[in-house]
Write an enzyme that holds these catalytic residues in place. Structure first.
Site, PDB file in Angstrom:
ATOM      1  N   ASP A   1     -12.374 -10.090   0.886  1.00  0.00           N
ATOM      2  CA  ASP A   1     -13.547  -9.840   0.037  1.00  0.00           C
ATOM      3  C   ASP A   1     -14.086 -11.165  -0.496  1.00  0.00           C
ATOM      4  O   ASP A   1     -15.302 -11.372  -0.568  1.00  0.00           O
ATOM      5  CB  ASP A   1     -13.199  -8.929  -1.149  1.00  0.00           C
TER       6      ASP A   1
ATOM      7  N   LYS B   1       3.400 -15.459   0.073  1.00  0.00           N
ATOM      8  CA  LYS B   1       3.908 -15.782  -1.271  1.00  0.00           C
ATOM      9  C   LYS B   1       5.426 -15.918  -1.155  1.00  0.00           C
ATOM     10  O   LYS B   1       6.193 -15.315  -1.917  1.00  0.00           O
ATOM     11  CB  LYS B   1       3.494 -14.659  -2.243  1.00  0.00           C
TER      12      LYS B   1
ATOM     13  N   TYR C   1       0.837  -1.197   0.000  1.00  0.00           N
ATOM     14  CA  TYR C   1       0.000   0.000   0.000  1.00  0.00           C
ATOM     15  C   TYR C   1       0.874   1.250   0.000  1.00  0.00           C
ATOM     16  O   TYR C   1       1.252   1.786   1.035  1.00  0.00           O
ATOM     17  CB  TYR C   1      -1.028  -0.067   1.144  1.00  0.00           C
TER      18      TYR C   1
ATOM     19  N   ASP D   1      -1.956 -17.982  -3.724  1.00  0.00           N
ATOM     20  CA  ASP D   1      -2.748 -18.390  -4.893  1.00  0.00           C
ATOM     21  C   ASP D   1      -3.444 -19.725  -4.639  1.00  0.00           C
ATOM     22  O   ASP D   1      -4.628 -19.899  -4.936  1.00  0.00           O
ATOM     23  CB  ASP D   1      -1.913 -18.411  -6.179  1.00  0.00           C
TER      24      ASP D   1
ATOM     25  N   ASP E   1      -6.581  -8.030   1.883  1.00  0.00           N
ATOM     26  CA  ASP E   1      -7.623  -7.205   1.273  1.00  0.00           C
ATOM     27  C   ASP E   1      -8.430  -8.047   0.282  1.00  0.00           C
ATOM     28  O   ASP E   1      -9.670  -8.073   0.304  1.00  0.00           O
ATOM     29  CB  ASP E   1      -6.925  -6.033   0.548  1.00  0.00           C
TER      30      ASP E   1
END
Ligand code: NAD
Length: 353
Positions: free
Chosen positions: A244, A183, A130, A216, A240
Site C-alpha cells: 500500500d 523481521k 492472517y 521497519d 500488505d
C-alpha cells in the site's frame, strides 16, 4: 479464456464496469476470445443467497481460467456463521492463491514526492499473521480471557519456498534484483526460515542480485529511494502494508494493480477497498482494477505460452500510461474525468493504438 467477474461492494460496480469494457476491447483487438461470466459476491450475494460467497460460486470459479474480484466491504463481514465471509480471503484460501503480486511504478504526469521508480512487491498470501486463513479450520485469533488475545502467526518452509520462487522468476524478466524483507531480529525462527528459504532459491538464480532489509528500516529506504528496488519478497502482513505504501508513493493507491496467483488459478483484484465514502459518485479511480485485469491476462499468457495475451497486457499498461499523461484520469491523480468517461476514453485509446 473464461473469466468470472464479481463487481463487489461500494465503488466495485462502477470500477468493474470500466475493467470489463477494457477486457472486452482487449479481446476484440488481440483476438483473445475472452468469455466473461458475470456473478455476484459481497453484500448483494448476502442479500440474495444468505452468504457473501457460495460453494456454487466457488465451483464456477474453479471451472474458469481466472477471476476478477471487485473491492469488498470486508469490514462489514464479521460473522461467518451468518454468511459474512470475507470473499478475498475465501478465494485466496480455497484456490491456494499464494502469490500476491503488486507492482508499483510512477507515471509521467502524476506528481509524486519521490524519484521515478518501478518495483513489484511479491507478498506471501496464505499464512503469516492472517488468523482467518492460516489454519485449516476456525480462526487462530483467540480471546483467552475478556482482556487477553492471542493471535498466531504461521510460517511454513514450503510456503516460503514457493513465494521465493515466484519472486526470483519474476526478477528474471525484470531487472534481476530481489530484496528480502523480514523481521528476523525479533521473529528469529519464523523469519529466519523465510530468509533461509529465499537464499536457497536464490542459488538457482545466480544472475539475480539479492539483499535483505528489516521491515521497519525498509519503510525508510522505500520512501527515501524507491528506485533502488526491483522485486521485493516478503511475508503476508509486511507485504500488505508495504505494498500500500509503494502504491501510494507511485501517486495514488488507485494506481496499484494486484493479482493473486496460485499454480492453477489467479484472481485480479484492486489494491484498494470498497471506498464507501465515494461510492456511486462517478469519481472512483478505475485504474487499479484495469491494471489488475491486465496482470490477469499476462499471468494467463505466460502460463499457457500465449503471446497475444501478453501483448494485450502490455497494450493495456501502455494505454494506462498514455491516459494518465493525457489527464484522462480521476481527480486523485490530477485528471478531470469521471469513472465512466475514463472507461470510454480508455477503450477508444486501446482500440485506436
Ligand atoms: P479504502 O481503500 O476503501 O479507502 C481508503 C481511502 O482511499 C478512501 O478515502 C477512499 O475514498 C480512497 N479510495 C480507495 N479506492 C479509491 C479509488 N479507486 N479511487 C479514488 N479513491 C479511492 O479503505 P477503507 O475505507 O479503510 O475500507 C473500506 C472498506 O473496504 C472496508 O470494509 C474494508 O474492510 C474494505 N477493504 C477491502 C479490500 C479488498 O477488498 N481487497 C481492501 C481494503 C479494504
Amino acid at each position: 479464456m473464461k473469466i468470472v467477474v464479481l463487481p463487489g461492494d461500494g465503488i466495485g460496480p462502477e470500477t468493474m464496469a470500466v475493467a470489463v469494457a477494457v477486457l472486452e476491447a482487449a479481446s476484440q483487438r488481440f483476438g483473445l476470445g475472452l468469455a466473461l461470466e458475470h456473478d455476484i459476491a459481497g453484500h448483494e450475494s448476502l442479500q440474495k443467497h444468505g452468504a457473501t460467497v457460495t460453494q456454487a460460486l466457488l465451483a464456477k470459479v474453479k471451472a474458469a481460467d481466472g477471476l476478477m474480484l471487485g473491492p469488498m466491504a470486508t469490514y462489514d463481514f464479521k460473522d461467518e456463521a451468518k454468511g459474512e465471509i470475507n470473499p478475498s480471503k475465501f478465494f485466496r484460501k480455497e484456490l491456494d492463491l499464494y502469490a500476491n503480486i503488486r507492482p508499483a511504478r510512477t507515471y509521467p504526469g502524476v506528481p509524486t514526492v519521490v524519484q521515478p521508480f518501478d518495483l513489484t512487491v511479491v507478498r506471501e498470501n496464505t499464512e503469516g499473521f492472517y488468523a482467518d486463513r492460516n489454519i485449516a479450520s476456525g480462526n487462530s485469533e483467540m480471546l483467552i480471557t475478556p482482556d487477553v488475545v492471542v493471535s498466531l502467526r504461521r510460517i511454513t518452509r514450503s510456503c516460503c519456498e514457493r513465494i521465493a520462487r515466484s519472486a526470483f522468476e519474476l526478477a528474471m524478466v525484470r531487472r534481476k534484483h530481489v530484496s528480502i524483507v523480514h523481521k528476523a531480529n525479533v521473529l528469529k525462527i519464523g523469519d529466519g526460515m523465510f530468509i533461509e528459504e529465499c537464499h536457497k532459491i536464490a542459488r538457482e538464480f545466480p544472475e539475480v542480485q539479492v539483499d535483505d532489509f528489516i521491515v521497519d528500516a525498509m519503510m525508510a529506504h522505500v520512501v527515501r529511494a524507491p528506485q533502488r528496488f526491483d522485486v521485493i519478497v516478503t511475508t503476508n502482513m509486511f507485504g500488505d502494508i508495504l505494498s500500500d505504501l509503494t502504491a501510494e508513493l507511485s501517486g495514488s493507491l488507485g494506481l496499484g494493480g494486484s493479482v493473486n496467483a496460485g499454480l492453477d488459478h489467479a484472481m485480479g483484484q484492486a489494491a484498494h477497498g470498497s471506498a464507501p465514502d465515494i461510492a456511486g459518485q462517478n469519481i472512483a479511480n478505475p485504474f487499479s482494477l484495469i491494471l489488475s485485469a491486465s496482470q490477469l491476462l499476462g499471468w494467463y499468457g505466460q502460463r499457457k505460452n500465449l503471446p497475444a495475451f501478453q501483448a494485450a497486457a502490455a497494450a493495456i499498461d501502455a494505454a494506462a500510461e498514455a491516459a494518465v499523461a493525457a489527464s484522462e484520469a480521476t481527480r486523485d491523480v490530477g485528471g478531470k474525468l469521471g469513472t465512466a468517461e475514463i472507461g470510454q476514453a480508455f477503450v477508444r485509446r486501446l482500440l485506436a493504438a
